[in-house]
Enzyme design. Structure first.
Site, short mmCIF file in Angstrom:
data_model
loop_
_atom_site.label_atom_id
_atom_site.label_comp_id
_atom_site.label_asym_id
_atom_site.label_seq_id
_atom_site.Cartn_x
_atom_site.Cartn_y
_atom_site.Cartn_z
N ASP A 1 19.70 -8.38 20.15
CA ASP A 1 18.33 -8.20 19.68
C ASP A 1 17.33 -8.77 20.69
OD1 ASP A 1 16.50 -7.30 17.81
OD2 ASP A 1 16.50 -9.16 16.64
N LYS B 1 12.30 -5.50 6.25
CA LYS B 1 10.89 -5.33 6.63
C LYS B 1 10.19 -4.27 5.79
CE LYS B 1 10.80 -7.14 11.31
NZ LYS B 1 10.71 -6.79 12.74
N HIS C 1 12.17 -11.60 5.59
CA HIS C 1 12.77 -10.26 5.72
C HIS C 1 14.30 -10.26 5.76
CE1 HIS C 1 12.66 -10.72 10.19
NE2 HIS C 1 13.67 -9.89 10.15
FE LIG Z 1 14.63 -9.32 12.11
#
Ligand SMILES: [Fe+2]
Length: 250
Positions: free
Chosen positions: A194, A116, A141
């Site tokens: 995540d 990122k 990314h």
């Molecule tokens: Fe990611």
């Protein structure tokens, strides 16, 4: 009947005693030598262990610095990388896979979004919907991140997590559209961690879900977004574990 010479016998006895004493001395010397050798080896192992622990600590500091550099841009995620790494390690442990012993995996968890850094702020923090072009750039990314960490040898398998953390079990993810076990295990573990963090964190456009609601959402994605085995492992971890990590990484 043979008569032994008494003096002769005594002398023989004396000689044997001396011989025995010599052999015993030699054995004691050898034992001492062996003990010294073992002590040297122990010392060498200890030094080696200390050195590798020091090395690991300095690797960890480097990785944290990198991950903090990425996070510093992102106001609302707080210590997201650290939290998600801790969630990921718990899930890996629950899976019973020695993954949790591999420091590279933790590095990968911490650095997952390093790519990122190449995404402009205007896109990263755009309050409205992204255009098709912006979305395509954003979806790069993981590729950019994997490129960044590729040449760093000590990161090893971390690059897999960086590249594949947005893949889906059903093949509908990005950037490579991998499916099932084609996706590196560490990345499959990370994907659950995540999403757990995303769901249980406040966002500008919605409040955080409860852990219970997040479990339901994740469980409903078993076999779709997530590896069912990873979801099972995740569900075997008590709420208290995640609550403790969340409190420590607020
Ligand atoms: Fe990611």
């Amino acid at each position: 009947m043979e008569v032994y010479d008494e003096t002769e016998l005594l002398r023989e006895n004396e000689r044997l005693r001396a011989e025995l004493a010599r052999v015993e001395r030699e054995a004691a010397d050898k034992e001492l030598q062996l003990e010294r050798y073992a002590a040297d080896l122990r010392e060498t192992f200890k030094q080696e262990r200390t050195r590798s622990q020091e090395l690991r600590r300095s690797y960890m500091a480097t990785v944290r610095a990198l991950s903090n550099a990425v996070e510093a841009r992102d106001a609302y995620t707080g210590k997201h990388a650290e939290r998600v790494a801790a969630y990921g390690i718990e899930i890996a442990r629950a899976l019973g896979i020695p993954l949790s012993d591999a420091p590279e995996i933790e590095f990968g968890f911490l650095l997952h979004d390093i790519g990122k850094v190449a995404i402009p702020d205007a896109i990263l923090y755009k309050p409205s919907c992204l255009t098709e072009r912006e979305r395509a750039l954003m979806a790069q990314h993981p590729v950019i991140g994997a490129e960044i960490v590729r040449g760093i040898e000590f990161l090893g398998e971390a690059a897999d997590v960086v590249r594949s953390h947005h893949e889906r079990w059903d093949g509908g993810g990005y950037p490579d559209g991998l499916a099932g076990e084609q996706i590196p295990l560490a990345a499959r573990v990370f994907a659950v961690a995540d999403v757990l963090d995303a769901l249980t964190s406040d966002r500008p456009y919605r409040p955080a879900s409860s852990l219970r609601a997040a479990r339901e959402t994740i469980t409903s994605e078993a076999g779709k977004q997530f590896d069912p085995r990873v979801v099972d492992a995740f569900n075997s971890i008590p709420d208290a574990t995640f609550e403790r990590i969340a409190a420590e990484t607020r």
